[in-house]
Every structure is written in structure tokens, then in C-alpha cells.
Design an enzyme around this catalytic site. Structure first.
Site, short mmCIF file in Angstrom:
data_model
loop_
_atom_site.label_atom_id
_atom_site.label_comp_id
_atom_site.label_asym_id
_atom_site.label_seq_id
_atom_site.Cartn_x
_atom_site.Cartn_y
_atom_site.Cartn_z
N TRP A 22 30.35 52.16 24.74
CA TRP A 22 30.62 50.90 25.65
C TRP A 22 30.25 51.20 27.20
CZ3 TRP A 22 33.71 46.37 25.64
CH2 TRP A 22 34.13 46.12 26.96
N ASP A 25 31.38 48.29 34.40
CA ASP A 25 30.69 48.23 35.60
C ASP A 25 29.73 49.05 36.06
OD1 ASP A 25 33.41 47.20 35.39
OD2 ASP A 25 34.13 48.29 37.36
N GLN A 41 30.23 52.64 34.22
CA GLN A 41 31.50 52.91 33.39
C GLN A 41 31.00 53.18 31.98
OE1 GLN A 41 35.29 52.75 34.77
NE2 GLN A 41 33.66 54.07 35.92
N PHE A 84 36.99 56.19 37.01
CA PHE A 84 36.95 54.77 37.20
C PHE A 84 35.69 54.58 38.28
CE2 PHE A 84 40.79 52.45 35.53
CZ PHE A 84 40.77 53.17 34.24
N ARG A 142 41.83 50.92 43.79
CA ARG A 142 40.62 51.67 43.12
C ARG A 142 39.27 51.01 43.50
NH1 ARG A 142 43.47 48.92 39.37
NH2 ARG A 142 42.73 46.85 38.33
N ASP A 143 38.07 51.71 42.96
CA ASP A 143 36.68 51.41 43.11
C ASP A 143 36.15 51.50 44.60
OD1 ASP A 143 37.35 50.52 40.29
OD2 ASP A 143 37.78 48.39 41.08
N GLU A 198 39.30 43.82 42.56
CA GLU A 198 38.67 45.09 42.04
C GLU A 198 37.10 45.12 42.89
OE1 GLU A 198 40.35 45.71 37.69
OE2 GLU A 198 38.69 44.39 37.84
#
Ligand code: FRU
Length: 474
Positions: A22, A25, A41, A84, A142-143, A198
Site C-alpha cells: 500500500w 501520501d 507513505q 508518518f 503531524r506532517d 493535514e
């Protein structure tokens, strides 16, 4: 070992896609020591989202990509539940990955470093926790995206308010990329702009500060915001002293079914370019049964024109063309196919005259009996361009629409790649990205006039070469 791909019927020829397992991002998009790197990701062990790794591809020309070993895996207490999303930054010849460590207690920002752009060393001593503050949620943090302004480094991080009602972006400042000071809440949702922001990205383009965000929780407004989450941008100005961002309206970057979490970087010659995840959370992804899930958009160049962001396919893509068919000054009153204009992959460029043609349809990936097709349409009176995938094949159905003002001309630039269609309207003024899953024998392109016939000044179709390693299936 990554999951094995067992069928390539949906696997792209020239878009970055999962090498098995899988992906979501894009991460860490950058140019380092003369090569372009894109991370993403990645869950290698199944075609479902799971503990996140950073997958890695590299390119010399932004078109042909090769896989590199996994760059980050969840190995430490602070990133045990996943490495992440985040960004990359070059300093003193080293490549730094700044990413979110997801763990049982919440989310922190952390750093890994590399001297060769392939092997990364984590820095467990550098952990950036969420700042204390009444208005800052402790777990959704995050991110990170890092950039430099004058002699300081800045980092934006996606966040939400403690009451979980409003998405927001936090701004941090650093002198050395290692120790970070929280500056301020740089921007926050107003009205229907979502409960969590996000994947912030940031660029200064021709003096304007562009903040890209991927908000969760924007409510549908008529036929707008129909995807579960959105990606869009603001244009404005950062006040680096106060740590705030004064900006205009939120605008979508893409109006199709499948576009999320884009990352931007600068090319060696100074263009700002963007790659997005060409999928959407919770959409049906039939390639899952073939041992993989997820792919990226083409790299798109970002310009600001008339106070809006335009995104166009990068010019390097022209190098992928292997043959050309060209037709000029067409006018027809019944559905037409053109010799050499068909296929599961390819690039179609149309200059349409909308003085008499006020409505048209184009069927992509059409079966011989026309029962299977993906329908594009434009209605000049309604000023709406649409993609309808009710008859596209496997996968999700439905329709997405995009406002396109009435004018005398329309330019369409369409890329087909097995299970993906990217449509650039009027030189990137609007873009629609969608996954489609037709049968492999549905390859016709049919041009369907409505009232006033279909007048096309120029129609070009290019076959395109392979740019991505193709899985070997035995
Ligand atoms: C966006 C996102 C990010 C997060 C990552 C996890 O699609 O939810 O906020 O870092 O995916 O895979």
C-alpha cells in the site's frame, strides 16, 4: 519482503506507483545532489494501510523513476506506530527527513539524516513534542514541512484545536534545523474549512506565500467538496515576526475523485512543482486484489495567474512521447473516433472552439459496444465540466464537476495511464484527477457532439513510453 504484484492490468506505465503493498501520501519531495527524490507513505506487507514506512524513488529527469530501498521503518518508541508524513531538507550536503513519529501516546516530529540520500540515520535525541497551549490538540500534530527564509528555518505542522472543531497550522522556527521553537498558530479554519488540517506545504512563488493544506471535515456544499477529504491552497503573506499568515480564500487544487496530500519542491532551474497522491481515503481500489494499492499524480508545475494557482504537467513529460497523431479544423455532427486516437495510455491535447459548440462529451476508455466508458462533458451555459464514472468499470462510481467559465475557446490536456486519468483544463486553471478501472479491451476514445456540432481546431494524440519499473508477474 514487499507484497508481490500478481497482475499488472491496472499498473501505470509512467506514474509512480506502489512496488507491491500500500502507498499513500507523497513525502520528502526534493532535489538532492542533482537527483530528484520522492518518498511516500508505504506499507510493504499488505495492500492495506498499516504501520507506515517511507518508500523511496529517485529520478534524474523527473520522468523516469527507479525504486530505492525503504528509507524509514517504524523502529523506535517514538515512531513505533508509524513513520508518518513529512518533508526533506538539504543542509551542508546532508539530506534531512523531518517526519512525524506516531506512537501510542500521540504524535511528535523527528529527524533522520543521510550523507548519500539512500541510507538514513534517525536522531532519537531530537523530538519535537506538541506545544503547550489551550488551543492545540495534543494528539493530532503531524506532517511537518520545512523551508528556509533569510537565515532561519521554518516548519509548518498540521493540527487542530483542542475542542476538535477547527483545523489549524502551527509555525516553528529554528536557527540550525535541530532545535525548534514554537512561534504561533499561523492559520486556522474559518467557517466550513474543516476540523483537522493535514499535510501542510509551503512555497513562495513570485513574492506570494502559498500555503497548501489537506483539510478533513469540510462539509459538502451542493456539488462541491464531494470527496471525503480535500486538498487546496491559500495565497497570502507570512508575517515571520508574529508568526501569522494573512491570506485569501481556500481554493481546491483538483476537482476529480482522487487527489490528496500533495508535496511541493523546487527544481534545479527554479520552478515550483507538486506531486499528489492520486487516490482518496476510503475509495474502492480494485488493484488491491493484484497486490498493490495507490499511485502518484504526474509532477505539476505551479504558477500564480490572476490571483489563482494554476498547475500544468511539467514540460519534461514531452520526452515520453513515442508517436504523434494530429488532426486540424474538425467540425462534425455525429459521434466520431479518429484513427490512431485510442488506448489504455496516452496523451490527448484538444483546442476546442466554443463559439458554436456549446456542449460536448468525450468518452474515454470506451468498449466497442459503448457500454463501458468514462464520460467527460462540458456545458457552456452551466459553465460546468464533469467527469462521470458510472460506466467506467470496476471501482467507485459517481460524478465530479468543476466550474469552468464560458469562453470562446477551451483547451484540454488529458493523460491516460491504465487506471488513471488526469485532465488539465485551460492550461491548468482547473484539474481533475480520477482513478478508473475499465477492462483492458475498452480502449476507444469517442468525441460526441451535442447541439451546434463539435468544432475542434486541433486534436493531438501521443503514445507514451514506459517510465516506471514494471512489476514482473509470472
Ligand atoms: C494524510 C495522512 C497524514 C499522515 C499519513 C499517515 O493522508 O493521514 O496526515 O501523516 O496520512 O499515513
Amino acid at each position: 519482503m514487499a507484497l508481490r504484484i500478481v497482475d499488472t492490468k491496472y499498473y501505470p506505465k509512467y506514474h509512480i506507483a506502489s512496488p507491491g503493498g500500500w502507498i499513500n501520501d507523497p513525502n520528502g519531495f526534493c532535489c538532492y545532489k542533482g537527483k530528484y527524490h520522492l518518498f511516500y507513505q508505504y506499507h510493504p506487507h499488505s495492500a492495506e494501510w498499516g504501520p507506515m514506512h517511507w518508500g523511496h524513488v529517485v529520478s534524474e529527469d523527473l520522468i523516469h523513476w527507479n525504486h530505492l530501498p525503504i528509507a524509514l521503518a517504524p523502529t523506535e518508541d517514538y515512531d513505533r506506530e508509524g513513520c508518518f508524513s513529512g518533508s526533506a531538507f538539504e543542509k551542508d550536503g546532508k539530506l534531512y527527513l523531518i517526519y512525524t513519529g506516531n506512537n501510542r501516546d500521540g504524535q511528535v516530529q523527528s529527524i533522520a539524516e543521510s550523507e548519500d540520500g539512500v541510507h538514513f540515520q534517525k536522531h532519537p535525541e531530537i523530538i519535537i513534542p506538541p506545544p503547550e497551549g489551550e488551543q492545540i490538540h495534543r494528539r493530532d500534530f503531524r506532517d511537518p514541512k520545512v523551508w528556509q527564509n533569510d537565515d532561519k528555518y521554518y516548519m509548518v505542522v498540521g493540527s487542530r484545536t483542542e475542542d476538535e472543531l477547527l483545523g489549524q497550522i502551527l509555525l516553528f522556527e529554528s536557527e540550525d534545523l535541530i532545535s525548534w521553537k514554537f512561534k504561533n498558530i499561523m492559520a486556522r479554519a474559518e467557517g466550513n474549512q474543516g476540523f483537522m488540517w493535514e499535510c501542510p506545504n509551503f512555497a513562495n512563488i513570485e513574492g506570494r506565500d502559498i500555503l497548501i493544506i489537506s483539510p478533513q471535515g469540510i462539509k459538502r456544499e451542493r456539488n462541491k467538496y464531494m470527496n471525503v477529504f480535500q486538498s487546496g491552497y491559500f495565497i497570502g503573506k507570512v508575517d515571520y515576526e508574529k508568526g501569522i499568515y494573512i491570506h485569501g480564500d481556500f481554493e481546491l487544487l483538483d476537482y476529480g475523485f482522487d487527489f490528496y496530500a500533495p508535496q511541493i519542491t523546487e527544481t534545479a532551474d527554479g520552478r515550483t512543482i507538486m506531486i499528489g497522491w492520486a487516490d482518496m481515503w476510503y475509495n474502492i481500489m480494485p488493484e488491491h486484489d493484484d497486490g498493490w494499492a495507490g499511485m502518484m499524480t504526474l509532477p505539476r508545475e505551479i504558477h500564480v495567474k490572476n490571483g489563482k494557482v494554476f498547475t500544468t504537467p511539467i514540460k519534461e513529460l514531452q520526452k515520453l512521447r513515442t508517436s504523434e497523431k494530429s488532426y486540424n479544423d474538425l467540425k462534425f455532427y455525429k459521434p466520431m473516433k479518429f484513427d490512431g486516437v485510442s488506448g489504455k495510455t496516452g496523451e490527448l491535447i484538444l483546442d476546442i472552439d466554443l463559439t458554436e459548440t456549446t456542449e460536448f462529451e468525450i468518452y474515454l476508455r470506451t468498449s466497442k459496444d459503448k457500454t463501458q466508458k468514462t464520460v467527460l462533458s462540458y456545458n457552456k451555459a452551466l459553465e460546468l465540466f464533469k467527469i462521470n464514472r458510472n460506466e467506467s468499470g470496476a471501482g467507485g462510481d459517481g460524478e465530479r464537476e468543476c466550474p469552468v467559465s464560458a469562453a470562446d475557446k477551451m483547451k484540454l490536456h488529458i493523460f491516460l495511464d491504465r487506471s488513471l486519468v488526469e485532465i488539465f483544463i485551460n492550461d491548468g486553471e482547473k484539474v481533475m484527477t480520477s482513478r478508473i478501472y475499465p477492462r483492458t479491451d475498452s480502449t476507444d476514445i469517442v468525441f460526441v457532439p451535442k447541439e451546434g456540432g463539435f468544432k475542434i481546431d486541433s486534436l493531438k494524440f501521443y503514445e507514451l513510453g514506459v517510465a516506471i519499473p514494471q512489476p514482473v508477474v509470472d
